[in-house]
Design a protein around this motif. Structure first.
Motif, PDB file in Angstrom:
ATOM      1  N   THR A 268      -5.966  -8.050  -7.292  1.00 19.65           N
ATOM      2  CA  THR A 268      -5.487  -6.674  -7.357  1.00 19.65           C
ATOM      3  C   THR A 268      -5.877  -6.076  -8.703  1.00 19.65           C
ATOM      4  O   THR A 268      -5.640  -6.689  -9.750  1.00 19.65           O
TER       5      THR A 268
ATOM      6  N   CYS B 179      -7.293   6.620  -5.820  1.00 23.14           N
ATOM      7  CA  CYS B 179      -8.389   6.508  -6.788  1.00 23.14           C
ATOM      8  C   CYS B 179      -9.230   7.782  -6.765  1.00 23.14           C
ATOM      9  O   CYS B 179      -9.252   8.521  -5.771  1.00 23.14           O
TER      10      CYS B 179
ATOM     11  N   GLU C 151      -5.264  -2.555 -10.729  1.00 19.37           N
ATOM     12  CA  GLU C 151      -4.501  -1.319 -10.669  1.00 19.37           C
ATOM     13  C   GLU C 151      -4.431  -0.659 -12.038  1.00 19.37           C
ATOM     14  O   GLU C 151      -4.413  -1.320 -13.079  1.00 19.37           O
TER      15      GLU C 151
ATOM     16  N   SER D 142      -6.260   0.482  -7.110  1.00 20.50           N
ATOM     17  CA  SER D 142      -5.367   1.644  -7.072  1.00 20.50           C
ATOM     18  C   SER D 142      -5.293   2.299  -8.443  1.00 20.50           C
ATOM     19  O   SER D 142      -5.461   1.651  -9.489  1.00 20.50           O
ATOM     20  N   ASN D 143      -5.061   3.614  -8.434  1.00 19.27           N
ATOM     21  CA  ASN D 143      -4.730   4.409  -9.629  1.00 19.27           C
ATOM     22  C   ASN D 143      -5.801   4.345 -10.722  1.00 19.27           C
ATOM     23  O   ASN D 143      -5.482   4.288 -11.911  1.00 19.27           O
TER      24      ASN D 143
ATOM     25  N   ARG E  56      -7.662  -5.294  -3.734  1.00 25.49           N
ATOM     26  CA  ARG E  56      -6.878  -4.056  -3.781  1.00 25.49           C
ATOM     27  C   ARG E  56      -7.188  -3.312  -5.077  1.00 25.49           C
ATOM     28  O   ARG E  56      -7.151  -3.893  -6.170  1.00 25.49           O
TER      29      ARG E  56
END
Length: 707
Positions: free
Chosen positions: A433, A491, A435, A465-466, A463
């Motif tokens: 992940t 994103c 992030e 994100s952001n 994963r």
């Protein structure tokens, strides 16, 4: 009185001689400046200039002469923009310098081949046109050149030209001046070599010795065009196209020239360059085997051996066609990424590390520096929940690439606010992940250096994100899901070349993201992939979403979910389906393009003749060969959309081959076509398509492109 009369007559005669001299010089000047073909009025103006010495009129006349397109001064280097400089030999030596011709720009070679050397010739006329061009520009004799081979460079003098064989008659310049490469060369040995070749050497192996006078600039330039053409453009199978009623420059020369400069300027992935060169070598070897086998056959033989050879010849013929079809796809700037490229070799070699042997999970924190408040917030919001167990630890990194490279399966990368510039691709081979700790505009990862790709995902469950990704010069795209599954949420993807690519067998879930700026498609979806797009903004790209349908019977349809996306302000279509060409689909459905460049790209199919020793031709372009674009980029093909509901098509297969093979493939000058459709939303590739908004897309909301 008689004496005065004689003196007066003498003065008048002298004046007449001066006037005649002025007239002669004026005519000579006019002939030189007007290239020997100016009109009679120009000569009168020049004579008047000589008689009355009117400087202003003379200047105006010179300007008129310089604009006169008489058709005889096609090869002036100043007009073409080429100023040949000296090329100094590395390491000194006793050989003279030559002209610098290897750094010509694309447009200079383009103009030379299109306007002067090849024009609108057919493949069978290439040599004739080339010889005609060389006759006009080459100095016929008495110039020095270096005869350059892989073994030696030796100084020779050109005494005559044999243009029918593209050779020059030379003699050694004595005393012998040469440089050898791994061997010794004597004057007697060189004389024997020249006698064996009848003192003729290929023009492609000659480099003109530099002279400041400019008398041999055009000779040096013409030899460079000849050398480059036969090294990088010409293919030995080109002349075997029996049905060669197409423009060789448009069909073959321009796309190959563009590809050469794209590779030279690092606009083609290294893996695709290697694939293209490998295909060229394989095709060349296969064609040579085919030619040898064809020349060994007898036209009237029914022997078992000849029958076996015929069957083998058919196999080689099909192999050549397959290689040529693949080469044409790579040479086409629109199709080379959509159809040809299977991936960067480096990324394919990146192996998953799997879980750590110790079983410890690591949280990687990326930050150059942070305040105590940020650290406290990070601890309470993310680190404490993630590191509550004893089998977890925290590592700190200053940039994201090292953090991802340190990850094992199950690790988490947290990127704190800041702008992080990376100088190489980010490869994610494990299920991790990544992030951003904040809003996407606060957590920015930017790649400024050139490279094949920006972010490569091959992990089973990745994963993101952001995070905001800013792409510069990433040839393959801002993000490529090559295999496995990528879940991306919230994103921002600021593209410069290509957007998100979902390869065959890969899965992408993209939710609440903003993607813009791609010069190609914002999202490219390949056969056999699974793609879910929910709540995204895809805008200001060439096309919004490009879907690759069947290329052959082995491909599986992609599965696509599109819900609540806003696809707007794209130059082409909002959603475009790319699929193999079918003559019936395009017939009567293609509108004439407003762009002349688009109209010249023709999907032409060739006769394939595999016959014995009396045969002079063989195979050329495959049945499924692709369009060549004449525009400077893949964005050059934009036909007017015409509504049509036909979607499905299959690649035509070649059957019914007999010996001697005389398969007449239709060449109806079919164009790759692009048209809008109304029922694409009902296509079976869509698992779900609802709630989407399409606004201000230049070509329409939905369309298809046939190659």
């Amino acid at each position: 009185m008689e004496r005065e009369s004689r003196e007066t007559a003498s003065i008048e005669n002298d004046m007449s001689d001066l006037v005649l001299a002025d007239l002669d010089s004026a005519v000579k000047v006019e002939l030189e400046t007007g290239n020997g073909s100016s009109e009679e009025g120009h000569h009168v103006s020049s004579v008047s200039q000589a008689l009355f010495h009117n400087e202003e009129e003379g200047e105006e006349e010179d300007e008129d002469d310089s604009d006169d397109d008489s058709g005889t001064d096609h090869f002036n280097s100043e007009k073409s923009g080429t100023q040949l400089q000296r090329c100094e030999r590395a390491g000194g030596g006793n050989l003279p310098d030559t002209f610098q011709t290897s750094h010509l720009l694309f447009y200079e070679r383009f103009k030379a081949y299109q306007d002067y050397m090849l024009g609108d010739c057919k493949p069978s006329e290439v040599k004739t046109f080339t010889v005609d061009y060389l006759e006009k520009v080459l100095e016929p004799c008495d110039w020095l050149a270096l005869w350059s081979t892989d073994v030696f460079d030796v100084l020779v003098e050109v005494k005559d030209l044999d243009l029918k064989d593209l050779k020059a008659c030379v003699r050694l310049v004595l005393p012998l001046q040469c440089e050898t490469k791994g061997c010794e060369l004597t004057e007697d040995a060189m004389k024997s070599l020249l006698e064996a070749t009848q003192h003729k050497v290929p023009l492609q192996q000659l480099q003109v010795v530099y002279e400041e006078s400019g008398d041999f600039d055009q000779t040096a330039l013409a030899l460079e065009h000849l050398r480059f053409f036969y090294k990088h453009i010409w293919r030995q199978w080109d002349e075997e196209d029996e049905d060669d009623d197409f423009d060789y420059f448009v069909r073959c020369v321009e796309p190959r020239l563009r590809l050469y400069y794209d590779m030279l300027e690092d606009r083609v992935p290294a893996g695709l360059v290697a694939e293209y060169q490998s295909l060229l070598e394989k095709c060349s070897q296969c064609f040579q085997q085919f030619s040898v086998l064809r020349s060994s056959l007898s036209t009237d033989s029914d022997s078992e051996l000849d029958n076996v050879s015929m069957v083998e010849g058919l196999k080689l013929c099909d192999q050549v066609e397959t290689f040529k079809r693949k080469l044409h796809i790579i040479e086409n700037p629109l199709l080379r990424y959509v159809l040809a490229y299977k991936g960067n070799a480096r990324q394919q070699c990146v192996q998953s590390r799997g879980p750590r042997e110790s079983g410890v999970k690591v949280v990687h924190v990326v930050t150059a520096s942070c305040s105590s408040i940020q650290l406290q917030s990070l601890l309470s919001a993310r680190l404490m929940p993630l590191c509550s167990s004893e089998d977890a630890e925290i590592q700190f990194h200053r940039e994201p690439v090292s953090a991802v490279d340190s990850c094992h399966q199950g690790d988490v990368v947290i990127v704190l606010p800041g702008i992080y510039s990376v100088n190489r691709s980010i490869s994610i081979p494990d299920s991790i992940t990544v992030e951003g700790f904040g809003f996407p505009d606060e957590v920015v990862i930017e790649k400024k250096t050139k490279g094949d790709s920006f972010v490569e995902s091959t992990g089973a469950d990745v994963r993101l994100s952001n995070i905001k990704f800013i792409q510069h010069d990433a040839i393959e795209g801002i993000l490529c899901v090559r295999q496995g599954t990528l879940n991306m949420e919230n994103c921002v993807l600021q593209c410069e070349t290509t957007g998100v690519i979902v390869r065959t067998s890969a899965r992408l879930t993209m939710n609440m993201c903003d993607l813009y700026g791609s010069k190609g498609a914002g999202v490219e979806i390949y056969p056999g992939s699974v793609c879910s797009l929910v709540g995204n903004g895809i805008h200001h790209c060439k096309d919004g979403i490009l879907i690759k349908d069947f290329a052959d019977e082995l491909d599986v349809m992609p599965s696509i979910t599109m819900e609540n996306n806003v696809v707007h302000n794209n130059e082409g279509y909002g959603v475009i389906l790319v699929k193999p060409n079918n003559a019936k689909q395009c017939s009567g459905s293609v509108a004439k393009s407003e762009d002349p460049a688009a109209q010249t790209g023709e999907d032409k199919k060739t006769d394939l003749h595999f016959i014995s020793t009396v045969s002079t031709t063989s195979s050329s372009i495959a049945t499924s060969t692709t369009t060549t674009l004449t525009s400077s980029s893949s964005a050059g093909l934009q036909p007017e959309p015409v509504a049509n509901n036909s979607i499905d098509g299959d690649t035509a297969s070649s059957t019914g081959q007999k010996w001697p093979l005389s398969r007449q493939l239709s060449r109806n000058k079919e164009m790759s076509c692009s048209r809008a459709v109304e029922d694409l939303m009902d296509h079976q590739i869509f698992v779900s398509i609802q709630g989407n908004q399409f606004k201000r897309n230049g070509m329409g909301d939905f369309g298809t492109f046939f190659y």
